[in-house]
Motif scaffolding. Sequence first.
Motif, short mmCIF file in Angstrom:
data_model
loop_
_atom_site.label_atom_id
_atom_site.label_comp_id
_atom_site.label_asym_id
_atom_site.label_seq_id
_atom_site.Cartn_x
_atom_site.Cartn_y
_atom_site.Cartn_z
N CYS A 52 39.49 50.29 43.73
CA CYS A 52 40.60 49.71 43.91
C CYS A 52 41.73 50.15 43.03
O CYS A 52 41.48 50.14 41.84
N GLU A 54 44.01 47.73 41.91
CA GLU A 54 43.80 46.77 41.15
C GLU A 54 42.81 46.84 39.94
O GLU A 54 43.02 46.66 38.73
N GLN A 55 41.48 47.56 40.29
CA GLN A 55 40.42 47.91 39.34
C GLN A 55 40.91 48.65 38.02
O GLN A 55 40.67 48.44 37.00
N CYS A 85 41.16 42.70 47.77
CA CYS A 85 40.00 42.44 48.29
C CYS A 85 39.11 41.35 47.57
O CYS A 85 39.48 40.82 46.27
N CYS A 88 37.98 42.56 44.06
CA CYS A 88 39.05 42.50 42.95
C CYS A 88 39.33 40.91 42.75
O CYS A 88 39.72 40.65 41.51
#
Length: 127
Positions: A52, A54-55, A85, A88
């Motif tokens: 993702c 965010e990761q 998600c 995250c």
Amino acid sequence: MNDLYTIARNTIKPMKLKKNGEAGHVACALETASGAVFTGICIDVPCSIGLCAEQAAIAEMLKHGETQIRKIVAVYEDGSILPPCGRCRELISQVDARNGETIILVADGKAVTLNELLPERWDRKWD
Ligand SMILES: [Zn+2]
């Protein structure tokens, strides 16, 4: 938060990868407690391998020695805001106990804290 949205939106760069893979159609921007801003993009490839946005942004933040996130937003290629998600949400929580207060833009004009998204922590005992 609008600045972070613009930074994330400007980070979107959709690209095709080998055999149905793609990347960059979601981008994330986060601001740390120090005021630094880090960005990341998603990676989606076959066999359930993926990352993702965010990761990716959190990895960039950790690379620079920071862990406390003040604000975060993820934006899809059409400009819409994507709430994080479950994985995250958990990752944001796991990198710093203070991130329960992280402000997350979950929709246009709607921001909530991570604590509001994860009200019953399984790991409260270790905070
Ligand atoms: Zn995610």
